[in-house]
Design a protein around this motif. Sequence first.
Motif, PDB file in Angstrom:
ATOM      1  N   LEU A   1      29.657  99.340  44.132  1.00 52.88           N
ATOM      2  CA  LEU A   1      29.129  99.183  45.359  1.00 52.88           C
ATOM      3  C   LEU A   1      28.658 100.643  45.720  1.00 52.88           C
ATOM      4  O   LEU A   1      29.472 101.741  45.409  1.00 52.88           O
ATOM      5  N   GLN A   2      27.377 101.201  46.354  1.00 51.76           N
ATOM      6  CA  GLN A   2      26.942 102.268  46.963  1.00 51.76           C
ATOM      7  C   GLN A   2      27.446 102.653  48.203  1.00 51.76           C
ATOM      8  O   GLN A   2      27.379 102.017  49.155  1.00 51.76           O
ATOM      9  N   PRO A   3      28.467 103.461  48.168  1.00 48.78           N
ATOM     10  CA  PRO A   3      29.127 103.819  49.506  1.00 48.78           C
ATOM     11  C   PRO A   3      28.104 104.369  50.543  1.00 48.78           C
ATOM     12  O   PRO A   3      27.206 105.199  49.936  1.00 48.78           O
ATOM     13  N   THR A   4      28.367 104.204  51.785  1.00 53.14           N
ATOM     14  CA  THR A   4      27.423 104.679  52.733  1.00 53.14           C
ATOM     15  C   THR A   4      28.057 105.362  53.936  1.00 53.14           C
ATOM     16  O   THR A   4      27.644 106.433  54.469  1.00 53.14           O
ATOM     17  N   ALA A   5      29.411 105.416  53.906  1.00 51.40           N
ATOM     18  CA  ALA A   5      30.235 106.376  54.667  1.00 51.40           C
ATOM     19  C   ALA A   5      31.588 106.693  54.156  1.00 51.40           C
ATOM     20  O   ALA A   5      32.138 105.816  53.386  1.00 51.40           O
ATOM     21  N   LEU A   6      32.132 107.759  54.531  1.00 46.93           N
ATOM     22  CA  LEU A   6      33.508 107.997  54.093  1.00 46.93           C
ATOM     23  C   LEU A   6      34.625 107.169  54.393  1.00 46.93           C
ATOM     24  O   LEU A   6      35.525 106.868  53.670  1.00 46.93           O
ATOM     25  N   HIS A   7      34.436 106.707  55.513  1.00 46.92           N
ATOM     26  CA  HIS A   7      35.559 105.674  55.992  1.00 46.92           C
ATOM     27  C   HIS A   7      35.135 104.166  56.018  1.00 46.92           C
ATOM     28  O   HIS A   7      35.644 103.370  56.637  1.00 46.92           O
ATOM     29  N   GLN A   8      34.109 103.818  55.276  1.00 48.92           N
ATOM     30  CA  GLN A   8      33.412 102.606  55.178  1.00 48.92           C
ATOM     31  C   GLN A   8      34.718 101.553  54.942  1.00 48.92           C
ATOM     32  O   GLN A   8      35.684 101.644  53.976  1.00 48.92           O
ATOM     33  N   ARG A   9      34.561 100.303  55.614  1.00 48.47           N
ATOM     34  CA  ARG A   9      35.396  99.466  55.318  1.00 48.47           C
ATOM     35  C   ARG A   9      34.784  98.286  54.364  1.00 48.47           C
ATOM     36  O   ARG A   9      33.717  98.014  54.700  1.00 48.47           O
ATOM     37  N   VAL A  10      35.600  97.558  53.475  1.00 46.95           N
ATOM     38  CA  VAL A  10      34.780  96.473  52.651  1.00 46.95           C
ATOM     39  C   VAL A  10      35.855  95.360  52.784  1.00 46.95           C
ATOM     40  O   VAL A  10      37.195  95.515  52.692  1.00 46.95           O
ATOM     41  N   PRO A  11      35.586  93.956  52.353  1.00 46.33           N
ATOM     42  CA  PRO A  11      36.420  93.126  52.058  1.00 46.33           C
ATOM     43  C   PRO A  11      36.973  93.162  50.665  1.00 46.33           C
ATOM     44  O   PRO A  11      36.295  93.843  49.952  1.00 46.33           O
ATOM     45  N   VAL A  12      38.125  92.799  50.486  1.00 44.61           N
ATOM     46  CA  VAL A  12      38.687  93.089  49.199  1.00 44.61           C
ATOM     47  C   VAL A  12      39.435  91.653  48.478  1.00 44.61           C
ATOM     48  O   VAL A  12      39.999  91.000  49.072  1.00 44.61           O
ATOM     49  N   PHE A  13      38.920  91.476  47.142  1.00 45.71           N
ATOM     50  CA  PHE A  13      39.492  90.288  46.675  1.00 45.71           C
ATOM     51  C   PHE A  13      39.909  90.799  45.225  1.00 45.71           C
ATOM     52  O   PHE A  13      39.190  91.315  44.360  1.00 45.71           O
ATOM     53  N   LEU A  14      41.178  90.961  44.870  1.00 44.41           N
ATOM     54  CA  LEU A  14      41.497  91.424  43.872  1.00 44.41           C
ATOM     55  C   LEU A  14      42.720  90.784  42.932  1.00 44.41           C
ATOM     56  O   LEU A  14      43.767  90.442  43.849  1.00 44.41           O
ATOM     57  N   GLY A  15      43.001  91.179  41.584  1.00 41.08           N
ATOM     58  CA  GLY A  15      44.001  90.531  40.808  1.00 41.08           C
ATOM     59  C   GLY A  15      43.488  90.055  39.556  1.00 41.08           C
ATOM     60  O   GLY A  15      42.627  89.956  38.954  1.00 41.08           O
TER      61      GLY A  15
END
Length: 344
Positions: free
Chosen positions: A310-324
């Motif tokens: 992902l190309q970040p757009t803001a320092l405190h940007q939020r995103v959905p997370v799927f991991l494992g």
Amino acid sequence: MKPVSLIQFLIEERRAGHINAELSLLIEVVARACKRISVATNKGALGGVLGMAAGEGDAASINIQGEAQKKLDVISNEILLEANAWGGHLAACASEEMEDPQQIPDMYPKGNHLLLFDPLDGSSNIDVNISVGTIFSVLRCPDHVTEPKVEHFLQPGTEQVAAGYVVYGPATVLVLTFGHGTHEFTLDREVGSFVLSRRGIRIPEETAEFAINMSNQRHWEAPMQRYVGELLAGTEGPRGKDFNMRWVASMVADVHRIITRGGVFFYPLDAKIQAKGGKLRLMYEANPMAFIVEQAGGAATTGRARILELQPTALHQRVPVFLGSRKEVETATHYHVEADGARA
Ligand code: AFP
């Protein structure tokens, strides 16, 4: 076999050409700061550090994310800032607790790295004595930049040169990657040093355990409803097996369980948080965890795309997370991509 200390491990990584002296010093400093945070969290009520930072609900105690700040959040942030100010290894740092990047004071030399951290993740768990943690990500400062601004931090996760977390649980454990595998160090409290406890961690590809906050179910998107519905259907459903569920509500603790025995973690988009883009922060939660998990053979996506790209757009940007565990992340991501395709 003789125990390998973190310092010894860092020297070996330098000799192998995986890190330079400055990055080695940075990790030593962060690990030392986390030992102090561990001591502060271990004191519990005896440290007089529980409860809100200022008066509860007071404007002064609300951080820039609009969340209540606990005293230990503030203390942990200060410990990390202070420890990293004078070593000469950083160009600047950024924290969940501060709106803008923190510059290195003029009286100290500057280095070539940028450090981002969430000083105390899962802080709502402190007062109930459940594991919390510190998460950090390290980037290179672009050449010729002497006063790094937000734009210089906005690099994709693939650019991370190191990432790690420390979980303050029954034991204090540091998990670290430089892009050459994921390794675990356990704090020997008597000696005061981190000791290598697992080298080259591998997350099993398949799992029968998932982590999600089920109370948000009715707000999820259709593909998430479908995926979790199939897990819950167990042996009678299309997956043909029963799944167990765990949710600590401290991302560090949930990820550490996955790093240890496999599993999959989701904080998906839902109608309540749609406008914010997700719950978890890209730069100091999702990116470092994605790097650690991928280096352990797992996968990490937003449900639609690889987090690290992902190309970040803001320092405190939020995103959905799927991991494992790779297979489960792929299945859940496939359902989302397929649904998007059918809608287009
Ligand atoms: P806090 O640091 O505010 O406790 O948030 C923790 C966190 O960012 C992450 O560590 C958890 O996985 C997630 O939030 C828990 O969110 P819910 O409270 O919505 O389940």
